[in-house]
Design a protein around this motif. Sequence first.
Motif, mmCIF file in Angstrom:
data_model
loop_
_atom_site.group_PDB
_atom_site.id
_atom_site.type_symbol
_atom_site.label_atom_id
_atom_site.label_comp_id
_atom_site.label_asym_id
_atom_site.label_seq_id
_atom_site.Cartn_x
_atom_site.Cartn_y
_atom_site.Cartn_z
ATOM 1 N N TYR A 1 4.233 -5.157 -10.328
ATOM 2 C CA TYR A 1 3.075 -4.294 -10.076
ATOM 3 C C TYR A 1 3.358 -2.867 -10.536
ATOM 4 O O TYR A 1 2.521 -2.241 -11.197
ATOM 5 C CB TYR A 1 2.714 -4.286 -8.590
ATOM 6 C CG TYR A 1 1.834 -3.118 -8.236
ATOM 7 C CD1 TYR A 1 0.481 -3.119 -8.536
ATOM 8 C CD2 TYR A 1 2.391 -1.962 -7.651
ATOM 9 C CE1 TYR A 1 -0.315 -2.032 -8.263
ATOM 10 C CE2 TYR A 1 1.595 -0.871 -7.372
ATOM 11 C CZ TYR A 1 0.233 -0.896 -7.676
ATOM 12 O OH TYR A 1 -0.545 0.199 -7.416
ATOM 13 N N LEU A 2 4.535 -2.341 -10.186
ATOM 14 C CA LEU A 2 4.889 -0.978 -10.564
ATOM 15 C C LEU A 2 4.900 -0.805 -12.078
ATOM 16 O O LEU A 2 4.426 0.207 -12.604
ATOM 17 C CB LEU A 2 6.261 -0.619 -9.986
ATOM 18 C CG LEU A 2 6.338 -0.483 -8.468
ATOM 19 C CD1 LEU A 2 7.794 -0.378 -8.022
ATOM 20 C CD2 LEU A 2 5.551 0.725 -7.987
ATOM 21 N N ALA A 3 5.422 -1.802 -12.786
ATOM 22 C CA ALA A 3 5.474 -1.730 -14.244
ATOM 23 C C ALA A 3 4.073 -1.766 -14.849
ATOM 24 O O ALA A 3 3.743 -0.964 -15.736
ATOM 25 C CB ALA A 3 6.321 -2.876 -14.794
ATOM 26 N N LEU B 1 0.829 -1.198 0.000
ATOM 27 C CA LEU B 1 0.000 0.000 0.000
ATOM 28 C C LEU B 1 0.868 1.254 0.000
ATOM 29 O O LEU B 1 0.574 2.232 -0.704
ATOM 30 C CB LEU B 1 -0.920 0.000 1.227
ATOM 31 C CG LEU B 1 -1.923 1.153 1.309
ATOM 32 C CD1 LEU B 1 -2.850 1.137 0.103
ATOM 33 C CD2 LEU B 1 -2.721 1.059 2.601
ATOM 34 N N THR B 2 1.962 1.238 0.775
ATOM 35 C CA THR B 2 2.889 2.374 0.786
ATOM 36 C C THR B 2 3.487 2.592 -0.597
ATOM 37 O O THR B 2 3.555 3.728 -1.098
ATOM 38 C CB THR B 2 4.017 2.125 1.806
ATOM 39 O OG1 THR B 2 3.451 1.989 3.107
ATOM 40 C CG2 THR B 2 5.010 3.281 1.800
ATOM 41 N N ILE B 3 3.919 1.499 -1.216
ATOM 42 C CA ILE B 3 4.493 1.580 -2.556
ATOM 43 C C ILE B 3 3.463 2.108 -3.546
ATOM 44 O O ILE B 3 3.763 2.970 -4.386
ATOM 45 C CB ILE B 3 4.995 0.195 -3.005
ATOM 46 C CG1 ILE B 3 6.181 -0.239 -2.147
ATOM 47 C CG2 ILE B 3 5.388 0.206 -4.479
ATOM 48 C CD1 ILE B 3 6.620 -1.661 -2.395
ATOM 49 N N ALA B 4 2.237 1.595 -3.448
ATOM 50 C CA ALA B 4 1.181 1.990 -4.380
ATOM 51 C C ALA B 4 0.869 3.480 -4.272
ATOM 52 O O ALA B 4 0.690 4.167 -5.295
ATOM 53 C CB ALA B 4 -0.082 1.164 -4.115
ATOM 54 N N ILE B 5 0.825 4.009 -3.050
ATOM 55 C CA ILE B 5 0.514 5.425 -2.856
ATOM 56 C C ILE B 5 1.650 6.300 -3.383
ATOM 57 O O ILE B 5 1.414 7.276 -4.122
ATOM 58 C CB ILE B 5 0.252 5.728 -1.368
ATOM 59 C CG1 ILE B 5 -1.041 5.039 -0.911
ATOM 60 C CG2 ILE B 5 0.170 7.236 -1.132
ATOM 61 C CD1 ILE B 5 -1.305 5.150 0.572
ATOM 62 N N MET B 6 2.880 5.965 -3.009
ATOM 63 C CA MET B 6 4.026 6.750 -3.472
ATOM 64 C C MET B 6 4.136 6.705 -5.000
ATOM 65 O O MET B 6 4.403 7.719 -5.654
ATOM 66 C CB MET B 6 5.308 6.224 -2.834
ATOM 67 C CG MET B 6 5.391 6.416 -1.328
ATOM 68 S SD MET B 6 6.923 5.773 -0.604
ATOM 69 C CE MET B 6 8.108 6.923 -1.299
ATOM 70 N N HIS B 7 3.896 5.537 -5.561
ATOM 71 C CA HIS B 7 3.974 5.400 -7.014
ATOM 72 C C HIS B 7 2.871 6.173 -7.705
ATOM 73 O O HIS B 7 3.096 6.817 -8.738
ATOM 74 C CB HIS B 7 3.890 3.921 -7.394
ATOM 75 C CG HIS B 7 3.812 3.684 -8.864
ATOM 76 N ND1 HIS B 7 2.648 3.352 -9.502
ATOM 77 C CD2 HIS B 7 4.769 3.762 -9.829
ATOM 78 C CE1 HIS B 7 2.877 3.224 -10.789
ATOM 79 N NE2 HIS B 7 4.152 3.458 -11.017
ATOM 80 N N ALA C 1 15.328 5.402 -4.118
ATOM 81 C CA ALA C 1 14.809 5.807 -2.815
ATOM 82 C C ALA C 1 13.590 4.973 -2.427
ATOM 83 O O ALA C 1 13.451 4.547 -1.280
ATOM 84 C CB ALA C 1 14.444 7.286 -2.843
ATOM 85 N N LEU C 2 12.727 4.704 -3.392
ATOM 86 C CA LEU C 2 11.519 3.929 -3.112
ATOM 87 C C LEU C 2 11.852 2.536 -2.608
ATOM 88 O O LEU C 2 11.325 2.084 -1.588
ATOM 89 C CB LEU C 2 10.666 3.833 -4.374
ATOM 90 C CG LEU C 2 9.337 3.085 -4.236
ATOM 91 C CD1 LEU C 2 8.384 3.845 -3.324
ATOM 92 C CD2 LEU C 2 8.712 2.868 -5.601
#
Length: 206
Positions: free
Chosen positions: A155-157, A8-14, A134-135
Amino acid sequence: MFDFSVWLTIAIMHAVAVASPGPDFAVVLKQSLQKGKKAGIWTSIGVGSGILVHVVYSLLGVGLLIQANDWLYEVLLYAAAAYLVWIGFGALRSMPSENQTQDVPAAKGTSKNAFILGFITNGLNPKATLFFLALYSLAIPTDTSLSVKLAYGVYLAVATGLWFVFVSLLASHASIRRIYQQKGYWFDRLMGVVIILMAILLVVSQ
């Protein structure tokens, strides 16, 4: 093991990063407006695939560097915050203009060329390099398994590609082009505020 809170943290920052003004947005917008929906979609897929370049070198290098050098954590933290503040203030200075898109060289002809254009634009973007370093070092615990880290990267891609496909579909309409050219600087300023707040949160949360 997959950690929902980390994801969830990754998803929000991304989500904040991918929606902010930058070369990826500019090239997808330009391709969509000038060459149509098909070119915009293939450029978007290329941008999403370029994310994997950042994911791979982040997985191979940053974790080991962080484990060997405790001070690198703080260096990356403040470098990331400074970078975010820099692009945030750049967005806040956005002014009205006749054309809100950047003059990014566009591929001509085939879907393959459109894909390559998107891939190179993202893969060679130095701002994306710093952000992903950084992420991965701040949001993902160093003891996370490689398979889970890869899953986050995929997921990010995919999320990046889908976002820009959505952008390209919207930008294919002439009415959207006129609205963006007239009011796009307000979007840039709003994203500037969000980016600066994210930078502040990165620092004060430590």
